[in-house]
Motif scaffolding. Sequence first.
Motif, mmCIF file in Angstrom:
data_model
loop_
_atom_site.group_PDB
_atom_site.id
_atom_site.type_symbol
_atom_site.label_atom_id
_atom_site.label_comp_id
_atom_site.label_asym_id
_atom_site.label_seq_id
_atom_site.Cartn_x
_atom_site.Cartn_y
_atom_site.Cartn_z
ATOM 1 N N LEU A 1 0.929 -1.191 0.016
ATOM 2 C CA LEU A 1 0.137 -0.012 0.043
ATOM 3 C C LEU A 1 0.775 1.264 0.065
ATOM 4 O O LEU A 1 0.500 2.200 -0.845
ATOM 5 C CB LEU A 1 -0.923 -0.061 1.246
ATOM 6 C CG LEU A 1 -1.976 -1.122 1.105
ATOM 7 C CD1 LEU A 1 -2.878 -1.017 2.302
ATOM 8 C CD2 LEU A 1 -2.837 -0.944 0.046
ATOM 9 N N GLU A 2 2.085 1.403 0.549
ATOM 10 C CA GLU A 2 2.819 2.254 0.840
ATOM 11 C C GLU A 2 3.514 2.761 -0.629
ATOM 12 O O GLU A 2 3.400 3.930 -0.952
ATOM 13 C CB GLU A 2 3.893 2.183 1.885
ATOM 14 C CG GLU A 2 3.352 2.172 3.506
ATOM 15 C CD GLU A 2 4.644 1.806 4.182
ATOM 16 O OE1 GLU A 2 5.796 1.718 3.848
ATOM 17 O OE2 GLU A 2 4.164 1.870 5.394
ATOM 18 N N ARG B 1 1.863 10.985 -10.509
ATOM 19 C CA ARG B 1 1.538 12.400 -10.611
ATOM 20 C C ARG B 1 2.511 13.214 -10.656
ATOM 21 O O ARG B 1 2.367 14.102 -11.729
ATOM 22 C CB ARG B 1 0.635 12.544 -9.204
ATOM 23 C CG ARG B 1 -0.578 11.778 -9.203
ATOM 24 C CD ARG B 1 -1.666 12.580 -8.204
ATOM 25 N NE ARG B 1 -0.913 12.453 -6.863
ATOM 26 C CZ ARG B 1 -1.106 11.050 -6.131
ATOM 27 N NH1 ARG B 1 -1.935 10.282 -6.750
ATOM 28 N NH2 ARG B 1 -0.446 11.140 -4.959
ATOM 29 N N ALA C 1 1.868 6.093 -7.141
ATOM 30 C CA ALA C 1 0.827 7.108 -7.633
ATOM 31 C C ALA C 1 1.336 8.527 -7.555
ATOM 32 O O ALA C 1 1.227 9.469 -8.504
ATOM 33 C CB ALA C 1 -0.307 7.025 -6.709
ATOM 34 N N ASP C 2 2.089 8.782 -6.303
ATOM 35 C CA ASP C 2 2.752 10.315 -6.159
ATOM 36 C C ASP C 2 3.551 10.415 -7.496
ATOM 37 O O ASP C 2 3.904 11.633 -7.939
ATOM 38 C CB ASP C 2 3.513 10.458 -4.920
ATOM 39 C CG ASP C 2 2.451 10.330 -3.889
ATOM 40 O OD1 ASP C 2 1.537 10.740 -4.025
ATOM 41 O OD2 ASP C 2 2.758 9.994 -2.858
ATOM 42 N N ALA D 1 2.232 1.546 -3.501
ATOM 43 C CA ALA D 1 1.334 2.140 -4.269
ATOM 44 C C ALA D 1 1.113 3.678 -4.282
ATOM 45 O O ALA D 1 0.858 4.257 -5.227
ATOM 46 C CB ALA D 1 -0.160 1.240 -4.072
ATOM 47 N N ASP D 2 1.051 3.996 -2.886
ATOM 48 C CA ASP D 2 0.876 5.510 -2.810
ATOM 49 C C ASP D 2 2.100 6.127 -3.370
ATOM 50 O O ASP D 2 1.958 7.372 -3.843
ATOM 51 C CB ASP D 2 0.861 5.708 -1.407
ATOM 52 C CG ASP D 2 -0.567 5.309 -0.657
ATOM 53 O OD1 ASP D 2 -1.281 4.908 -1.534
ATOM 54 O OD2 ASP D 2 -0.600 5.135 0.532
ATOM 55 N N ALA D 3 3.188 5.569 -3.212
ATOM 56 C CA ALA D 3 4.627 6.283 -3.452
ATOM 57 C C ALA D 3 4.434 6.227 -5.180
ATOM 58 O O ALA D 3 4.832 7.332 -5.770
ATOM 59 C CB ALA D 3 5.760 5.511 -3.157
#
Length: 739
Positions: free
Chosen positions: A363-364, A374, A370-371, A366-368
């Motif tokens: 999850l971490e 972006r 996505a960041d 995936a967030d990284a």
Amino acid sequence: MPDRTPRAASLLNPADPPERQREKLMTIAEVLMRRVEQVTDDSGAAYAQFQRAALLEDQVRARTRDLERALDLLNQSNARLADANHEAEAARRNLADAIETVQEGFALFGPDEVLVMCNSRFCMQMLDLRDHLRPGLAFDDYIDLVSRSRFMALPAGETPQDWAVRRRRRHQDRHVIFNVRLIWDRWLQVSEHRTANGGTVILQTDVTDIIRLEREERGKMLDDQARIIRATLDHISQGVCIFDSATRLVGWNARLGDLLAIPVTRFRPGVTFDTLMERFGAEASFGDGMTAEVLRSWASAKQRQTLSFELRRGPFILQADAQEMPDGGFVLSFTDITAERAARAALAAVNETLEARVTERTLELADALADAERANASRARFVAAASHDLLQPLSAAKLFIGSIPAEELDPAAEEAVTKAQNALVQVEGILGALLDISKLESGRLAVTPRALTLNRVLDPLREEFAAIAAAKGLRLTVMPSSAVVVSDPAYLRRILQNLIGNAVRYTMQGRVLVGVRRQGGLIRLEVRDTGPGIAEEDQDAIFREFHRLDAPASASEGMGLGLAIVERACAALGHPLGLQSEPGRGSCFMVQLARAEPGVEALPAPPRIEPAARPTPDRIVFLIENEPDLRRALGLMLEKWGMTVLDAANAEEAEALIEEIGILPDVFIVDQQLGEGRSGLDFLREIRARHPHLPVSLITAGRETGIRRACLDLGAELFLKPLDPRALESWLARLPTGM
């Protein structure tokens, strides 16, 4: 008196020797002479008889000479025949002596399948055949004699008739070699060969010693293998037992007794599988899907599949594997997996903890990710927006400089203006490269492969780099090619433009060659130079952004983006890119393209921008551009060419101005991005709907394929920023007069 000459002639026998025939003729002559002398005939008959006798004597003499010559010829022929018979007999004796010296048995059968000759060693091992081996023996009779010989050891279950049939079948081949087993464990190798005239030569060699030696060596090898197998079995950690086709124990190792808790004394050759099952079946339990009955059925089956199961004995867990052997037996192996199962249980507990941690970490990440995506998208948008914003003032600067009358400048000012214009061209190239890199990295590169003729791309590049290469003293050769390939014309041109530009930039002397090679259904473009070359360890690094091998990057020499664009564009188009280089001997960059299918229409060549004549003056040009500086610079350029310019910041102002003055312009030049409201394409569609034949053009900094397609559909000319004044001037000059 009747003629009696024929009767006298018939008294001679042609088969008599010449001497006997001569003797008869002389006797006949004497008798005739006596009759002539005794008979007195007034009619002259006696004289006639005398004449006949004389004539007969002459004939006898001629016949005698002929007979003598024939006898001489016959004697000579008999002498030669005797010599030939003598020579043939000598040759036969020599041949017989020669084959007799052969160590193997030898026999020759003629084309009629009849024995011609053989030596004393032929069939010497079969004493009951010796009296029958005589010239004239038929080959079939020879086979029957051999098959019924009491010295033959026929294979089990085979009769003499069966052996004879099989032997005759082999005789049909031109060359055949096989072994025959005799009694007393002796072996005979038979080699049969066909001669040129259809005869048959048979050689027999006693190979008993060789076969016995092979047996001894095979026995030694088997003994060695048995010792190796025994040593292997005793040193492996698995328990192994081997059973024959009758399920009797034939081999085992000591580890088997330890794993199954069976005394070593219970293991002995001949123990059946059922006996061992009774021993460990009561003290062990089988895993899921396996029972003692199933295992017994498997062991007694005719055909067995590989079998795996678990066996538990107390705290121990055994992995059992059963497999059939080629001779019908089978082997069982037992492996102690107690520690492995304990470790697996421990790992399962650890995995539960790890899974939770991995899920959290995923999850971490995936967030990284996505960041990062972006950020990457934001950077791409920033680069695109920045490039567009920079292209606006850059276009204005180029137009302002282009509008300065060269004839009104002194030499120093003209030189400064030229240098400023060259600097703007360099900045324009860098911005274009940055924009391409941004598209390639963001995945927004839209390529449109189509069939095109290579000359469409090569001809403009030849003209573009000819002057640059000549200024450096280089010989630039761009070979023409009418080959039709599948690629995106814009990006293929960009790829070759960067490769040729690099070759010209880094080559100090010699030549740059751009050639085309055909390889089946493929076309390979090659850019060769005589430059410094690239070391093998640097060949990967040159495709990185902002990387140059010779010196720090500068605006005048490029920023090291060309090969990075080449690599990414080739990957997007599916064109394999290759490099061959050797320091001191130059480099060769290769791009491989697919040839178009036969019959596919190639994309026509773009119109060539010639240094056109001046545009027709006094035309009314309506310019719509929302950037004031660019609008002002472009207006000055058009006025310099003798045009009357009407301008507006957006579509609404343009429509209001046209309605106010009530005059329709001769040409529309419209920018795509007009701020709030309608875009340039929207405005041009409305103009085209009302005035289908009015010349229109669109100016844009965007390189999207959709804009190009829309301009083609409208019949509008497309100009990319920074605007090239020569292209605009050429287009205006080509417009028909009298509009």
